[in-house]
Design a protein around this motif. Structure first.
Motif, PDB file in Angstrom:
ATOM      1  N   ILE A   1       0.843  -1.204   0.000  1.00 12.71           N
ATOM      2  CA  ILE A   1       0.000   0.000   0.000  1.00 12.71           C
ATOM      3  C   ILE A   1       0.871   1.244   0.000  1.00 12.71           C
ATOM      4  CG2 ILE A   1      -1.798   1.265   1.227  1.00 12.71           C
ATOM      5  CD1 ILE A   1      -2.575  -1.468   2.504  1.00 12.71           C
ATOM      6  N   ILE A   2       0.630   2.102  -0.974  1.00 14.38           N
ATOM      7  CA  ILE A   2       1.268   3.423  -1.014  1.00 14.38           C
ATOM      8  C   ILE A   2       0.295   4.414  -0.387  1.00 14.38           C
ATOM      9  CG2 ILE A   2       2.182   5.252  -2.474  1.00 14.38           C
ATOM     10  CD1 ILE A   2       2.741   3.142  -4.610  1.00 14.38           C
ATOM     11  N   GLY A   3       0.702   5.046   0.688  1.00 19.99           N
ATOM     12  CA  GLY A   3      -0.149   6.044   1.333  1.00 19.99           C
ATOM     13  C   GLY A   3       0.081   7.425   0.740  1.00 19.99           C
ATOM     14  N   CYS A   4      -0.999   8.057   0.339  1.00 16.41           N
ATOM     15  CA  CYS A   4      -0.940   9.457  -0.097  1.00 16.41           C
ATOM     16  C   CYS A   4      -2.108  10.168   0.579  1.00 16.41           C
ATOM     17  CB  CYS A   4      -1.027   9.558  -1.618  1.00 16.41           C
ATOM     18  SG  CYS A   4      -0.798  11.243  -2.234  1.00 16.41           S
ATOM     19  N   LEU A   5      -1.973  10.355   1.883  1.00 12.21           N
ATOM     20  CA  LEU A   5      -3.094  10.786   2.726  1.00 12.21           C
ATOM     21  C   LEU A   5      -2.979  12.280   3.006  1.00 12.21           C
ATOM     22  CD1 LEU A   5      -2.899   7.660   5.042  1.00 12.21           C
ATOM     23  CD2 LEU A   5      -4.545   8.071   3.205  1.00 12.21           C
TER      24      LEU A   5
ATOM     25  N   MET B   1      -5.836   6.931  -0.364  1.00  8.18           N
ATOM     26  CA  MET B   1      -5.948   8.378  -0.482  1.00  8.18           C
ATOM     27  C   MET B   1      -7.023   8.905   0.457  1.00  8.18           C
ATOM     28  SD  MET B   1      -5.417   8.954  -4.596  1.00  8.18           S
ATOM     29  CE  MET B   1      -4.963  10.677  -4.403  1.00  8.18           C
ATOM     30  N   CYS B   2      -6.931  10.184   0.736  1.00 15.50           N
ATOM     31  CA  CYS B   2      -7.813  10.799   1.730  1.00 15.50           C
ATOM     32  C   CYS B   2      -8.642  11.893   1.083  1.00 15.50           C
ATOM     33  CB  CYS B   2      -6.949  11.379   2.853  1.00 15.50           C
ATOM     34  SG  CYS B   2      -7.851  12.343   4.062  1.00 15.50           S
ATOM     35  N   ASN B   3      -9.950  11.842   1.268  1.00 15.90           N
ATOM     36  CA  ASN B   3     -10.796  12.944   0.795  1.00 15.90           C
ATOM     37  C   ASN B   3     -11.601  13.522   1.950  1.00 15.90           C
ATOM     38  OD1 ASN B   3     -12.479  10.764   1.089  1.00 15.90           O
ATOM     39  ND2 ASN B   3     -13.587  11.065  -0.822  1.00 15.90           N
ATOM     40  N   SER B   4     -10.883  13.775   3.062  1.00 18.77           N
ATOM     41  CA  SER B   4     -11.529  14.380   4.225  1.00 18.77           C
ATOM     42  C   SER B   4     -12.099  15.745   3.875  1.00 18.77           C
ATOM     43  CB  SER B   4     -10.521  14.504   5.367  1.00 18.77           C
ATOM     44  OG  SER B   4     -10.074  13.232   5.766  1.00 18.77           O
ATOM     45  N   PHE B   5     -11.373  16.459   3.007  1.00 19.01           N
ATOM     46  CA  PHE B   5     -11.900  17.702   2.467  1.00 19.01           C
ATOM     47  C   PHE B   5     -12.335  17.391   1.038  1.00 19.01           C
ATOM     48  CE2 PHE B   5      -8.811  18.913   5.661  1.00 19.01           C
ATOM     49  CZ  PHE B   5      -9.514  19.857   6.386  1.00 19.01           C
ATOM     50  N   PRO B   6     -13.606  17.487   0.705  1.00 17.46           N
ATOM     51  CA  PRO B   6     -14.082  17.031  -0.606  1.00 17.46           C
ATOM     52  C   PRO B   6     -13.329  17.691  -1.758  1.00 17.46           C
ATOM     53  CG  PRO B   6     -15.916  17.538   0.842  1.00 17.46           C
ATOM     54  CD  PRO B   6     -14.686  17.996   1.548  1.00 17.46           C
ATOM     55  N   PHE B   7     -12.898  16.876  -2.694  1.00 20.07           N
ATOM     56  CA  PHE B   7     -12.263  17.390  -3.895  1.00 20.07           C
ATOM     57  C   PHE B   7     -13.310  18.124  -4.734  1.00 20.07           C
ATOM     58  CE2 PHE B   7      -9.206  14.373  -2.546  1.00 20.07           C
ATOM     59  CZ  PHE B   7      -8.001  14.663  -3.190  1.00 20.07           C
ATOM     60  N   ASN B   8     -12.886  19.220  -5.366  1.00 20.85           N
ATOM     61  CA  ASN B   8     -13.829  19.891  -6.266  1.00 20.85           C
ATOM     62  C   ASN B   8     -13.810  19.203  -7.626  1.00 20.85           C
ATOM     63  OD1 ASN B   8     -11.659  20.923  -7.804  1.00 20.85           O
ATOM     64  ND2 ASN B   8     -11.491  22.700  -6.483  1.00 20.85           N
ATOM     65  N   LYS B   9     -14.649  19.654  -8.530  1.00 18.47           N
ATOM     66  CA  LYS B   9     -14.807  18.973  -9.821  1.00 18.47           C
ATOM     67  C   LYS B   9     -13.514  18.978 -10.628  1.00 18.47           C
ATOM     68  CE  LYS B   9     -19.791  19.735 -10.295  1.00 18.47           C
ATOM     69  NZ  LYS B   9     -20.865  20.343 -11.122  1.00 18.47           N
ATOM     70  N   LEU B  10     -12.756  20.063 -10.502  1.00 22.96           N
ATOM     71  CA  LEU B  10     -11.502  20.157 -11.241  1.00 22.96           C
ATOM     72  C   LEU B  10     -10.520  19.088 -10.778  1.00 22.96           C
ATOM     73  CD1 LEU B  10      -9.670  21.633 -13.251  1.00 22.96           C
ATOM     74  CD2 LEU B  10      -9.022  23.193 -11.396  1.00 22.96           C
ATOM     75  N   HIS B  11     -10.403  18.920  -9.464  1.00 23.55           N
ATOM     76  CA  HIS B  11      -9.513  17.893  -8.932  1.00 23.55           C
ATOM     77  C   HIS B  11      -9.974  16.498  -9.371  1.00 23.55           C
ATOM     78  CE1 HIS B  11      -8.290  21.051  -5.990  1.00 23.55           C
ATOM     79  NE2 HIS B  11      -7.131  20.445  -6.087  1.00 23.55           N
ATOM     80  N   LEU B  12     -11.268  16.245  -9.257  1.00 21.31           N
ATOM     81  CA  LEU B  12     -11.779  14.925  -9.614  1.00 21.31           C
ATOM     82  C   LEU B  12     -11.580  14.623 -11.091  1.00 21.31           C
ATOM     83  CD1 LEU B  12     -15.089  14.904  -7.518  1.00 21.31           C
ATOM     84  CD2 LEU B  12     -13.039  13.520  -7.127  1.00 21.31           C
ATOM     85  N   ALA B  13     -11.734  15.642 -11.916  1.00 22.49           N
ATOM     86  CA  ALA B  13     -11.543  15.444 -13.357  1.00 22.49           C
ATOM     87  C   ALA B  13     -10.094  15.097 -13.667  1.00 22.49           C
ATOM     88  CB  ALA B  13     -11.967  16.703 -14.112  1.00 22.49           C
TER      89      ALA B  13
ATOM     90  N   LYS C   1      -8.479   2.756 -10.988  1.00 25.85           N
ATOM     91  CA  LYS C   1      -9.446   3.091  -9.940  1.00 25.85           C
ATOM     92  C   LYS C   1      -9.737   1.914  -9.005  1.00 25.85           C
ATOM     93  CE  LYS C   1     -13.476   2.406 -12.961  1.00 25.85           C
ATOM     94  NZ  LYS C   1     -14.661   3.101 -13.552  1.00 25.85           N
ATOM     95  N   LEU C   2      -9.588   0.682  -9.488  1.00 32.19           N
ATOM     96  CA  LEU C   2      -9.826  -0.472  -8.623  1.00 32.19           C
ATOM     97  C   LEU C   2      -8.684  -0.690  -7.636  1.00 32.19           C
ATOM     98  CD1 LEU C   2     -11.350  -3.041 -11.164  1.00 32.19           C
ATOM     99  CD2 LEU C   2     -12.543  -1.527  -9.566  1.00 32.19           C
ATOM    100  N   GLN C   3      -7.563  -0.002  -7.857  1.00 32.22           N
ATOM    101  CA  GLN C   3      -6.420  -0.116  -6.951  1.00 32.22           C
ATOM    102  C   GLN C   3      -6.311   1.087  -6.008  1.00 32.22           C
ATOM    103  OE1 GLN C   3      -3.963  -1.639 -10.683  1.00 32.22           O
ATOM    104  NE2 GLN C   3      -2.631  -1.535  -8.895  1.00 32.22           N
ATOM    105  N   ILE C   4      -7.335   1.925  -6.022  1.00 33.19           N
ATOM    106  CA  ILE C   4      -7.336   3.116  -5.166  1.00 33.19           C
ATOM    107  C   ILE C   4      -8.474   3.001  -4.165  1.00 33.19           C
ATOM    108  CG2 ILE C   4      -7.536   5.629  -5.078  1.00 33.19           C
ATOM    109  CD1 ILE C   4      -6.505   5.669  -7.972  1.00 33.19           C
ATOM    110  N   LYS C   5      -8.159   3.243  -2.914  1.00 36.27           N
ATOM    111  CA  LYS C   5      -9.201   3.238  -1.880  1.00 36.27           C
ATOM    112  C   LYS C   5      -9.184   4.589  -1.176  1.00 36.27           C
ATOM    113  CE  LYS C   5     -11.118   0.640   2.011  1.00 36.27           C
ATOM    114  NZ  LYS C   5     -12.469   0.690   1.438  1.00 36.27           N
ATOM    115  N   TRP C   6     -10.366   5.184  -1.101  1.00 33.47           N
ATOM    116  CA  TRP C   6     -10.509   6.510  -0.490  1.00 33.47           C
ATOM    117  C   TRP C   6     -11.007   6.380   0.944  1.00 33.47           C
ATOM    118  CZ3 TRP C   6      -9.250  10.984  -3.091  1.00 33.47           C
ATOM    119  CH2 TRP C   6      -9.015  10.849  -4.463  1.00 33.47           C
ATOM    120  N   PHE C   7     -10.516   7.289   1.794  1.00 35.11           N
ATOM    121  CA  PHE C   7     -10.912   7.284   3.204  1.00 35.11           C
ATOM    122  C   PHE C   7     -11.410   8.665   3.606  1.00 35.11           C
ATOM    123  CE2 PHE C   7      -8.044   3.775   2.706  1.00 35.11           C
ATOM    124  CZ  PHE C   7      -8.575   2.787   3.513  1.00 35.11           C
ATOM    125  N   GLN C   8     -12.559   8.673   4.275  1.00 38.47           N
ATOM    126  CA  GLN C   8     -13.120   9.908   4.797  1.00 38.47           C
ATOM    127  C   GLN C   8     -12.459  10.238   6.141  1.00 38.47           C
ATOM    128  OE1 GLN C   8     -15.320  12.046   3.529  1.00 38.47           O
ATOM    129  NE2 GLN C   8     -15.800  10.965   1.621  1.00 38.47           N
TER     130      GLN C   8
END
Length: 443
Positions: free
Chosen positions: A241-245, A280-292, A302-309
């Protein structure tokens, strides 16, 4: 603190402190003082924030024989319950209560108003502080506006906001930084980075408590006995696991493209293919630009990425602990997350920039290297990149090379003691405050 350690305040300096009460210089507002009177103004210490963790060790442990320390908090003073509201908030969190209880019982909390600037100016003028310290100018509007006023002979800021205040030296005299976090090979860059005069402490400049120790003592005793494993956290049992939190504002196209390069490289290595995951961490919601952008660069994986609130501190450290390595964003890097990773021995790969917010991880790596006498600089060679390509190479090699990984892991575990509760930082802060009083008030 001073009962356990020698604070190194000399007799001469004690005499200088005592002379505050006899000095007739008009630049010294306070008429009678036996100690240096200082206030730290920030609301970030009433929650378990990065500013609390970075700064509370200094604030709490300043030698009270020589320093009269206050904390300034913003509230709605027109609300008759404003004090009780803040005190209830403080006492609801054990770790906050532990470190602020002294200031509450000693009546060392100054209640400033969220809105009325003149009220705050008048209150601070009446209190006649020698030093006003703003740990994080730019994080709160009322604090930023107040910082424009010259309300003490000495006014300082430090890296709670991880950037210069941008204010002139007519109001903010000094930015407190560290030699570990600055480009010491080019002092012109350092000067250009600050509108204030930078003071480069020879220590880290933070009396930082081990995150694991804090969580164990104040949030959940023996929390690591109840930690979840990779499978329970949603990852395959033997995954790497590579952490990018990190918060979303630390992401940009260059860094996102580099993450894609790492995953692309791993996809072509048999031992790593389909076995490397990204937390990865999305405690602060990404805006549309970031998500795009993330969809553009990382959608294939995307199947190898897990997001945490948002996670409570015990669960957050649990997540940190299952990571194989951490990657530091650039040019705006991490600080507290790096310290959390190092507390578990987890390697953090970074690419330093020329400003302080992009150099914390490098500074911590240098401190670890000193602690383990790494004269050849092997730890830095394994963790610090000078280019995006080198960044990718360092990450992939740590994933591939178990011998290299284990060496770095063990060196971090051995050297991390140099990062936490660093007595030199406390002594440097105390000496610095005394030196500033000498310079501004007693010369």
């Amino acid at each position: 603190w001073d009962k356990e350690q020698n604070s190194l305040i000399s007799l001469q300096e004690i005499n200088i402190l005592n002379s505050l009460s006899q000095n007739n210089d008009k630049s010294l507002i306070t008429k009678e003082a036996s100690r240096i009177k200082i206030i730290f103004i920030t609301n970030k210490v009433i929650n378990y924030t990065s500013v609390f963790r970075d700064r509370i060790g200094i604030i709490y442990n300043l030698d009270r024989r020589y320093f009269d320390v206050y904390i300034g908090l913003f509230t709605n003073v027109n609300n008759p319950n404003h004090k009780q509201n803040i005190l209830s908030k403080i006492r609801n969190v054990n770790v906050i209560s532990n470190y602020l209880d002294y200031f509450i019982k000693s009546d060392k909390i100054l209640y400033l108003d969220n809105t009325y600037l003149q009220y705050n100016q008048s209150l601070l003028e009446r209190k006649e502080f020698h030093i006003i310290f703003y740990p994080d100018i730019g994080m709160m509007q009322s604090q930023t506006l107040l910082a424009h006023s010259r309300l003490a002979p000495i006014q300082c800021v430090t890296w709670g906001h991880s950037d210069t205040s941008g204010l002139s030296r007519e109001v903010i005299d000094y930015y407190i930084t560290s030699q570990y976090f600055e480009n010491m090979d080019n002092t012109e860059i350092i000067k250009e980075n600050y509108t204030e005069k930078p003071i480069l402490l020879p220590s880290l400049g933070t009396f930082y408590y081990s995150p694991r120790k804090i969580v164990d003592n104040y949030f959940k005793p023996s929390f690591e006995q109840f930690a979840l494993n990779k499978e329970q956290m949603g990852f395959p049992k033997n995954s790497l696991i590579i952490g990018c939190l990190q918060s979303f504002y630390k992401f940009n196209e260059d860094f996102e493209h580099t993450i894609r390069m790492i995953l692309d490289r791993c996809a072509h290595i048999p031992d790593l293919k389909d076995n490397v995951y990204l937390a990865m961490c999305n405690s602060f919601p990404f805006n549309k630009l970031h998500l795009a952008r993330l969809e553009k660069y990382l959608g294939k994986y995307k199947l190898q990425i897990k997001w945490f609130q948002n996670l409570a501190p015990p669960e957050w450290l649990n997540l940190i602990s299952i990571c194989h390595i951490m990657i530091d964003p650039f040019p705006f890097g991490g600080c507290n997350t790096t310290l959390e990773a190092f507390d578990y021995g987890i390697p953090v790969v970074c690419k330093p920039s020329n400003v302080i917010n992009g150099r914390f991880s490098l500074g911590f790596i240098k401190r670890i290297s000193e602690e383990v006498n790494d004269e050849q600089g092997l730890i830095e060679k394994c963790l610090v990149a000078n280019s995006n390509e080198e960044y990718v190479n360092l990450v992939v090699r740590l994933l591939q090379d178990k011998t290299r990984y284990n060496y770095i892991f063990n060196m971090i575990l051995e050297g991390k003691k140099g990062l936490f509760e660093e007595g030199e930082s406390l002594r440097d802060y105390q000496k610095m405050f005394i030196d500033l009083v000498k310079k501004h008030l007693l010369s």
